[in-house]
Design a protein around this motif. Structure first.
Motif, PDB file in Angstrom:
ATOM      1  N   TYR A  33     -14.892  11.991   3.441  1.00  0.00           N
ATOM      2  CA  TYR A  33     -14.317  12.323   2.124  1.00  0.00           C
ATOM      3  C   TYR A  33     -13.364  11.026   1.763  1.00  0.00           C
ATOM      4  N   THR A  34     -12.957  11.119   0.440  1.00  0.00           N
ATOM      5  CA  THR A  34     -12.293  10.065   0.195  1.00  0.00           C
ATOM      6  C   THR A  34     -11.031  10.604  -0.868  1.00  0.00           C
ATOM      7  N   ILE A  35     -10.286   9.849  -1.312  1.00  0.00           N
ATOM      8  CA  ILE A  35      -9.184  10.185  -2.318  1.00  0.00           C
ATOM      9  C   ILE A  35      -9.479   9.771  -3.887  1.00  0.00           C
ATOM     10  N   SER A  36      -9.023  10.862  -4.754  1.00  0.00           N
ATOM     11  CA  SER A  36      -9.530  10.368  -6.074  1.00  0.00           C
ATOM     12  C   SER A  36      -8.419  10.942  -6.986  1.00  0.00           C
ATOM     13  N   ILE A  37      -8.085  10.038  -8.191  1.00  0.00           N
ATOM     14  CA  ILE A  37      -6.833  10.665  -8.927  1.00  0.00           C
ATOM     15  C   ILE A  37      -7.581  11.361  -9.996  1.00  0.00           C
ATOM     16  N   VAL A  38      -7.078  12.488 -10.171  1.00  0.00           N
ATOM     17  CA  VAL A  38      -7.784  13.639 -11.129  1.00  0.00           C
ATOM     18  C   VAL A  38      -6.544  14.008 -12.021  1.00  0.00           C
ATOM     19  N   VAL A  88     -11.930  14.318  -2.216  1.00  0.00           N
ATOM     20  CA  VAL A  88     -13.478  14.603  -2.700  1.00  0.00           C
ATOM     21  C   VAL A  88     -14.341  14.090  -1.781  1.00  0.00           C
ATOM     22  N   SER A 119      -6.566  13.896  -5.144  1.00  0.00           N
ATOM     23  CA  SER A 119      -7.269  14.960  -4.648  1.00  0.00           C
ATOM     24  C   SER A 119      -8.236  14.388  -3.716  1.00  0.00           C
ATOM     25  N   ILE A 167      -1.519   5.851   1.917  1.00  0.00           N
ATOM     26  CA  ILE A 167      -3.100   5.899   1.224  1.00  0.00           C
ATOM     27  C   ILE A 167      -4.341   5.309   2.161  1.00  0.00           C
ATOM     28  N   ASP A 168      -3.619   4.071   2.592  1.00  0.00           N
ATOM     29  CA  ASP A 168      -4.162   3.302   3.682  1.00  0.00           C
ATOM     30  C   ASP A 168      -4.732   4.015   4.772  1.00  0.00           C
ATOM     31  N   ILE A 224     -17.275  12.139  -0.255  1.00  0.00           N
ATOM     32  CA  ILE A 224     -17.829  10.802  -0.579  1.00  0.00           C
ATOM     33  C   ILE A 224     -18.913  10.561  -1.466  1.00  0.00           C
ATOM     34  N   THR A 263      -2.730  13.502 -10.631  1.00  0.00           N
ATOM     35  CA  THR A 263      -2.525  13.727  -9.173  1.00  0.00           C
ATOM     36  C   THR A 263      -3.574  13.285  -8.304  1.00  0.00           C
ATOM     37  N   LEU A 277      -3.368  18.733   0.730  1.00  0.00           N
ATOM     38  CA  LEU A 277      -3.912  17.492   1.126  1.00  0.00           C
ATOM     39  C   LEU A 277      -3.987  17.665   2.537  1.00  0.00           C
ATOM     40  N   THR A 285       0.984  -1.200  -0.014  1.00  0.00           N
ATOM     41  CA  THR A 285      -0.038  -0.067  -0.144  1.00  0.00           C
ATOM     42  C   THR A 285       0.865   1.188   0.040  1.00  0.00           C
ATOM     43  N   PRO A 286       0.960   2.008  -1.233  1.00  0.00           N
ATOM     44  CA  PRO A 286       1.825   3.077  -1.147  1.00  0.00           C
ATOM     45  C   PRO A 286       1.718   4.103  -0.348  1.00  0.00           C
ATOM     46  N   LEU A 331      -4.389   7.450   5.170  1.00  0.00           N
ATOM     47  CA  LEU A 331      -5.126   8.733   4.868  1.00  0.00           C
ATOM     48  C   LEU A 331      -6.731   8.373   4.522  1.00  0.00           C
ATOM     49  N   PHE A 332      -6.707   7.288   3.814  1.00  0.00           N
ATOM     50  CA  PHE A 332      -8.352   6.893   3.553  1.00  0.00           C
ATOM     51  C   PHE A 332      -9.134   6.459   4.996  1.00  0.00           C
ATOM     52  N   LEU A 364      -9.884   9.894   6.485  1.00  0.00           N
ATOM     53  CA  LEU A 364     -10.785  10.794   5.833  1.00  0.00           C
ATOM     54  C   LEU A 364     -12.204  10.281   5.685  1.00  0.00           C
ATOM     55  N   ASN A 365     -12.504   9.049   5.668  1.00  0.00           N
ATOM     56  CA  ASN A 365     -13.526   8.383   5.616  1.00  0.00           C
ATOM     57  C   ASN A 365     -14.724   8.663   6.720  1.00  0.00           C
TER      58      ASN A 365
END
Lengths: 95, 95
Positions: free
Chosen positions: B84-89, A89, A87, B72-73, A91, A85, B31, A69-70, B75-76, B79-80
């Motif tokens: 919120y969650t994380i997304s690739i943009v 967001v 971001s 990211i583990d 849920i 990148t 972030l 898990t990075p 962070l998720f 945030l949950n």
DNA sequence: TTATATGATAACATATTTGTTATCGTTAGT
DNA sequence: ACTAACGATAACAAATATGTTATCATATAA
């Protein structure tokens, strides 16, 4: 005694994986999936991306096959040469 | 001999921080900033968020003060409960 | 068949994060 | 003054990610 056979059955087995854990795994699958897709769409090999990002090829391979898990650190470095990148967001922002 | 005084001057000092490094740091500041903002807007203390997320209070404090770069583990998980969650943009998705 | 490039992985060292427990200084309220 | 809650942090153990080097099996092309 029900046998768990498919991956989705495995993921939905309450005995094995808690809802929170399943949510986290699905999140990572989607996240990594997009990363791999972006790399392949650019026609880059793992070795080329390694050179561009500064993250070594074995590390990229481990990420993509979800062996690790990075850190957002590493994810950012890998995504950046791909034009992406990360971001934060809400849920309820349905995809 | 120019003295570096302000934080932004420090960040823009080519001698000290490479462009890529600066980009990464700015990314993390934004972030983490959003994460702290979300927690405070919910009126949650670090200890309460620790209980909700399963991530311990010292770890949350280290994240928020940027002593560590989270997985990211982690962070998720944090945030949950904040919604919120994380997304690739894409990078060119100007904010 | 031979050569080349690919993703995956082994083995080990190193670096970093996270957990654990406790405590600190500060602030707000009584 | 006292208490309670806060964020920050110290110190150490444990877990995990990453670097490093090398190799494997597979696919593709010559």
């Amino acid at each position: 005694m029900k046998q768990v056979k498919t991956f989705s059955e495995y993921m939905n087995d309450e005995e094995r994986v808690s809802p929170a854990e399943r949510e986290k795994i699905n999140f990572e699958i989607e996240l990594i999936g997009k990363m791999v897709e972006a790399r392949e769409q650019k026609g880059l090999s793992q070795r080329e991306l390694a050179r561009l990002s500064g993250v070594k090829q074995p590390a990229i391979a481990r990420l993509e096959s979800m062996k690790t898990t990075p850190q957002i650190d590493t994810l950012f470095k890998v995504l950046n040469p791909l034009g992406y990148t990360i971001s934060i967001v809400p849920i309820n922002a349905k995809k």
